[in-house]
Write a protein that holds these residues in place. Structure first.
Motif, PDB file in Angstrom:
ATOM      1  N   MET A   6      -4.433 -35.577  -5.549  1.00 41.53           N
ATOM      2  CA  MET A   6      -4.582 -36.988  -5.203  1.00 41.53           C
ATOM      3  C   MET A   6      -5.889 -37.226  -4.469  1.00 41.53           C
ATOM      4  O   MET A   6      -6.653 -38.125  -4.830  1.00 41.53           O
ATOM      5  N   PHE A   7      -6.145 -36.419  -3.447  1.00 43.37           N
ATOM      6  CA  PHE A   7      -7.357 -36.617  -2.643  1.00 43.37           C
ATOM      7  C   PHE A   7      -8.608 -36.425  -3.501  1.00 43.37           C
ATOM      8  O   PHE A   7      -9.526 -37.255  -3.466  1.00 43.37           O
ATOM      9  N   SER A   8      -8.639 -35.348  -4.258  1.00 46.47           N
ATOM     10  CA  SER A   8      -9.821 -35.033  -5.060  1.00 46.47           C
ATOM     11  C   SER A   8     -10.092 -36.109  -6.112  1.00 46.47           C
ATOM     12  O   SER A   8     -11.224 -36.585  -6.252  1.00 46.47           O
ATOM     13  N   GLN A   9      -9.052 -36.499  -6.854  1.00 50.91           N
ATOM     14  CA  GLN A   9      -9.237 -37.490  -7.914  1.00 50.91           C
ATOM     15  C   GLN A   9      -9.579 -38.863  -7.347  1.00 50.91           C
ATOM     16  O   GLN A   9     -10.399 -39.601  -7.914  1.00 50.91           O
ATOM     17  N   LEU A  10      -8.968 -39.209  -6.212  1.00 50.36           N
ATOM     18  CA  LEU A  10      -9.253 -40.494  -5.588  1.00 50.36           C
ATOM     19  C   LEU A  10     -10.678 -40.532  -5.042  1.00 50.36           C
ATOM     20  O   LEU A  10     -11.388 -41.533  -5.199  1.00 50.36           O
ATOM     21  N   GLU A  11     -11.098 -39.443  -4.427  1.00 49.38           N
ATOM     22  CA  GLU A  11     -12.461 -39.379  -3.906  1.00 49.38           C
ATOM     23  C   GLU A  11     -13.482 -39.582  -5.024  1.00 49.38           C
ATOM     24  O   GLU A  11     -14.423 -40.370  -4.897  1.00 49.38           O
ATOM     25  N   ILE A  12     -13.279 -38.903  -6.148  1.00 56.38           N
ATOM     26  CA  ILE A  12     -14.176 -39.049  -7.297  1.00 56.38           C
ATOM     27  C   ILE A  12     -14.154 -40.485  -7.810  1.00 56.38           C
ATOM     28  O   ILE A  12     -15.195 -41.074  -8.108  1.00 56.38           O
ATOM     29  N   TYR A  69      -3.686 -43.696  -7.073  1.00 57.49           N
ATOM     30  CA  TYR A  69      -3.560 -42.255  -6.844  1.00 57.49           C
ATOM     31  C   TYR A  69      -2.513 -41.921  -5.787  1.00 57.49           C
ATOM     32  O   TYR A  69      -1.796 -40.921  -5.925  1.00 57.49           O
ATOM     33  N   VAL A  70      -2.397 -42.746  -4.759  1.00 58.63           N
ATOM     34  CA  VAL A  70      -1.355 -42.478  -3.768  1.00 58.63           C
ATOM     35  C   VAL A  70       0.023 -42.732  -4.360  1.00 58.63           C
ATOM     36  O   VAL A  70       0.972 -41.985  -4.078  1.00 58.63           O
ATOM     37  N   LEU A 129       3.113 -40.157  -4.566  1.00 54.76           N
ATOM     38  CA  LEU A 129       4.463 -40.448  -4.088  1.00 54.76           C
ATOM     39  C   LEU A 129       5.503 -40.281  -5.190  1.00 54.76           C
ATOM     40  O   LEU A 129       6.678 -40.031  -4.912  1.00 54.76           O
ATOM     41  N   LEU A 130       5.067 -40.412  -6.440  1.00 57.38           N
ATOM     42  CA  LEU A 130       5.965 -40.199  -7.580  1.00 57.38           C
ATOM     43  C   LEU A 130       6.015 -38.729  -7.998  1.00 57.38           C
ATOM     44  O   LEU A 130       6.634 -38.390  -9.015  1.00 57.38           O
ATOM     45  N   ASP A 131       5.368 -37.863  -7.214  1.00 59.75           N
ATOM     46  CA  ASP A 131       5.306 -36.420  -7.487  1.00 59.75           C
ATOM     47  C   ASP A 131       4.596 -36.083  -8.791  1.00 59.75           C
ATOM     48  O   ASP A 131       4.863 -35.044  -9.404  1.00 59.75           O
ATOM     49  N   GLU A 172       1.838 -44.028   4.092  1.00 59.84           N
ATOM     50  CA  GLU A 172       3.027 -44.731   4.597  1.00 59.84           C
ATOM     51  C   GLU A 172       2.979 -46.203   4.218  1.00 59.84           C
ATOM     52  O   GLU A 172       4.017 -46.796   3.884  1.00 59.84           O
ATOM     53  N   GLU A 173       1.791 -46.803   4.258  1.00 61.82           N
ATOM     54  CA  GLU A 173       1.646 -48.211   3.871  1.00 61.82           C
ATOM     55  C   GLU A 173       2.090 -48.415   2.427  1.00 61.82           C
ATOM     56  O   GLU A 173       2.851 -49.352   2.115  1.00 61.82           O
ATOM     57  N   ILE A 174       1.643 -47.560   1.544  1.00 61.87           N
ATOM     58  CA  ILE A 174       1.966 -47.703   0.126  1.00 61.87           C
ATOM     59  C   ILE A 174       3.437 -47.356  -0.118  1.00 61.87           C
ATOM     60  O   ILE A 174       4.113 -48.011  -0.925  1.00 61.87           O
ATOM     61  N   LYS A 175       3.953 -46.381   0.594  1.00 56.70           N
ATOM     62  CA  LYS A 175       5.377 -46.044   0.490  1.00 56.70           C
ATOM     63  C   LYS A 175       6.238 -47.236   0.906  1.00 56.70           C
ATOM     64  O   LYS A 175       7.246 -47.554   0.252  1.00 56.70           O
TER      65      LYS A 175
END
Length: 306
Positions: free
Chosen positions: A254-260, A240-241, A245-247, A216-219
């Protein structure tokens, strides 16, 4: 603290360095100068891990500097940071307080501790567009055609290589505005966290930040009119977020790639800190898992010559 100009607390992401620095600031009646390249931006709170609650210790607000000093979407650079740092540093020293530099952006921290002489080179949009599709290897070959290379030890991504070419091209045509600041005599404390514990904390913290409203912050930032590319530029959470949000990514992707990416970022931070040691900065490492009072006591004892 007579033998040191400043106290520095550094460490990789999720090591607990901010909370540690704030408890030290409470004990020493000191003030924090952030050494984080993204916490300078307003509205980017959860994603950059400002953790402003850490700056309240036993009911006391710990003064901090270089957080929320630029608008989201702006491009802040190390030249500006070095200038802003010394303004804050001089202000704190003039008030007879102890500055504590705290952060994980190794280049920013090293630039002020070692007194790097930097050049203020503006962005060259045409040059960046010209080289945007070049590989790192191709860009490195282009850099090799210049007699002197800027920051050759830090050209590990295409973006940084393009920036290095940009600087060299600028130096051909314009006199350079130099930043001249002296090196600082700092006690440098590194927060050493076990790798597996660090990985666990990164994963848990990412889940918490998502639950706390990071999407929500980034949106909200995007809805204010900030271009997606300007958020993607900041990397990690904002990259990544925004793609989610851009689909362009599913939530799971998103979660997996950001975590890595965060795990890789933490490894790069530690590589930089080890490089600082090789370049002559003495870092005294302290175990992140020690109880807070014990960590604070160890540093205070060291400051007092123990």
């Amino acid at each position: 603290m007579s033998s040191f100009d400043i106290l520095t607390i550094l460490g990789p992401t999720a090591s607990g360095k901010t909370e540690f620095a704030c408890h030290l600031a409470y004990a020493l009646d000191a003030e924090i100068i952030s050494g984080d390249s993204r916490q300078v931006y307003k509205s980017m709170d959860i994603g950059t891990g400002k953790d402003l609650a850490d700056y309240v210790v036993n009911g006391k607000n710990i003064p901090y500097h270089l957080i929320d000093v630029r608008e989201a979407g702006e491009k802040y650079n190390i030249f500006e940071y070095q200038h802003d740092f010394h303004e804050a540093y001089s202000d704190i020293k003039n008030r007879k307080k102890l500055p504590i530099l705290c952060g994980g952006s190794g280049l920013y921290i090293e630039s002020v501790l070692r007194g790097y002489s930097l050049v203020n080179v503006p962005e060259n949009k045409e040059l960046r567009k010209k080289y945007q599709d070049y590989t790192l290897e191709e860009l490195t070959a282009i850099l090799a055609t210049y007699k002197t290379l800027h920051n050759t030890t830090d050209v590990d991504t295409a973006q940084r290589a393009i920036r290095a070419i940009e600087i060299e091209e600028y130096k051909k045509e314009y006199p350079l505005e130099q930043n001249e600041f002296p090196p600082l005599n700092s006690l440098v404390i590194g927060v050493n966290i076990d790798r597996e514990l660090r990985r666990q904390k990164i994963t848990n913290r990412l889940k918490s930040r998502l639950d706390e409203g990071m999407i929500e912050e980034i949106k909200n930032i995007l809805e204010k009119g900030i271009h997606p590319d300007d958020l993607i530029y900041y990397g990690l959470e904002y990259k990544y977020v925004t793609l989610f949000l851009l689909d362009k990514l599913s939530y799971e992707e998103m979660f997996s790639q950001l975590e890595i990416a965060i795990h890789q970022f933490a490894k790069r931070q530690m590589t930089w800190f080890r490089g600082m040691e090789k370049r002559g900065t003495k870092i005294e490492w302290i175990d992140a898992s020690l109880p807070m009072p014990e960590k604070v006591e160890k540093v205070i004892k060291r400051i007092n010559g123990g």
